[in-house]
Enzyme design. Structure first.
Site, short mmCIF file in Angstrom:
data_model
loop_
_atom_site.label_atom_id
_atom_site.label_comp_id
_atom_site.label_asym_id
_atom_site.label_seq_id
_atom_site.Cartn_x
_atom_site.Cartn_y
_atom_site.Cartn_z
N LYS A 11 0.75 -1.42 -0.01
CA LYS A 11 -0.02 0.14 -0.07
C LYS A 11 1.00 1.35 -0.01
O LYS A 11 1.92 1.10 -0.80
CB LYS A 11 -1.00 0.02 1.16
CG LYS A 11 -1.63 -1.29 1.19
CD LYS A 11 -2.84 -1.30 2.08
CE LYS A 11 -3.39 -2.90 2.15
NZ LYS A 11 -4.73 -2.85 2.94
N GLU A 101 -9.77 -0.56 -1.91
CA GLU A 101 -9.14 0.73 -1.44
C GLU A 101 -9.35 1.57 -2.63
O GLU A 101 -9.84 2.94 -2.56
CB GLU A 101 -7.95 0.81 -0.78
CG GLU A 101 -8.00 0.23 0.63
CD GLU A 101 -6.99 -0.34 1.27
OE1 GLU A 101 -5.67 -0.18 0.56
OE2 GLU A 101 -6.88 -1.05 2.20
N GLY A 177 -7.44 -4.84 6.80
CA GLY A 177 -6.92 -4.04 7.69
C GLY A 177 -7.70 -4.02 9.08
O GLY A 177 -7.43 -3.03 9.81
#
Ligand code: PGA
Length: 262
Positions: A11, A101, A177
């Site tokens: 990420k 995301e 997450g």
């Protein structure tokens, strides 16, 4: 046999100097026996990729790498975007497409995802296509229908001959997450639904070649249970991939397994 794949999605973590140190630590720990047993790839931020390439090439490492996203087009007036052509030129083998995301923060639709898949395949990258339901769908028990629908729309432009070039990552959004993780049985339920759908749509031969990954709060303690499932072919690891020791321990899941997958 589908070769297992463990992928580390960094990420927006690790700058290019940290990336070099990180890949050096992975390279020091992972042995030929590991790479013979599974494919290992990392997904650094774009700004790190040239540094990772230089290290991998110079030391002839067996770690592979890719981009966390790509543009739909190969070039042009698309400020801030990075094309799969450019990734391929940097020796990338992979690209993550449709991560939740990106769907959430960049409003990526299944149609965008489908065009990015075509762009990746055109440039000989292996896409890791991410799909998965949110908590509402899970609580309503519509998670399989939702995820299959997302898959069908994302693969809209993909032919039978191309589908086995794609890796599919099932990443339930509620597990990303959060520390919440799907049980191995939850993961297998979805994976077998995905593989059945692929078989009905593209034929069993193509479906049997597609690698299916689980992603969402994977840690070294949970990796072996997930990898023991017959349709789980690998893991897409986010947070835990930033810690080299933990990532290596995940790559060594097989040491905790018994039976044919070991
Ligand atoms: P996580 O992320 O392992 O931190 O849950 C997984 C992913 O987003 O690919």
């Amino acid at each position: 046999m589908r070769k297992p794949l463990v992928a580390g999605n960094w990420k927006m973590n690790l700058n290019h100097l940290e990336a070099i140190a990180h890949v050096q630590r992975l390279a020091f720990s992972l042995k030929d026996a590991d790479f013979d047993a599974l494919d290992v790839c990392v997904f650094p931020p774009f700004t790190d990729i040239r540094s990772v390439q230089t290290l991998v090439d110079a030391d002839k490492l067996r770690i592979t790498y890719g981009g966390q996203d790509c543009a739909k087009m190969d070039s042009g007036a698309f400020t801030g975007q990075t094309s799969s052509t450019f990734l391929a030129k940097l020796g990338a083998q992979w690209v993550i497409i449709g991560h939740s995301e990106r769907r959430q923060f960049n409003n990526e639709s299944n149609d965008d995802v489908s065009k990015k898949l075509v762009s990746a395949l055109r440039n000989k990258l292996t896409p890791i296509l991410c799909v998965g339901e949110d908590l509402t769908e899970r609580n309503n028990r519509t998670h399989i229908r939702f995820t299959l629908n997302q898959l069908g729309q994302s693969l809209g432009n993909i032919s039978k001959s191309d589908v086995s070039q794609i890796v599919i990552a099932y990443e339930p959004v509620w597990a990303i997450g959060t520390g919440e993780i799907a049980t191995p049985e939850d993961a297998e339920e979805m994976m077998s639904a995905l593989r059945n759908w692929l078989g009905e749509t593209y034929g069993d031969s193509a479906a049997s070649k597609v690698r299916l990954l689980y992603g969402g709060s994977v840690k070294s303690g949970t990796a072996p249970g997930l990898m023991a499932m017959p349709n789980v072919d690998g893991l897409l690891v986010g947070g835990a991939s930033i810690d080299p020791d933990e990532f290596v321990a995940i790559c060594r899941y097989r040491l905790a397994l018994v039976g044919p997958r070991k």
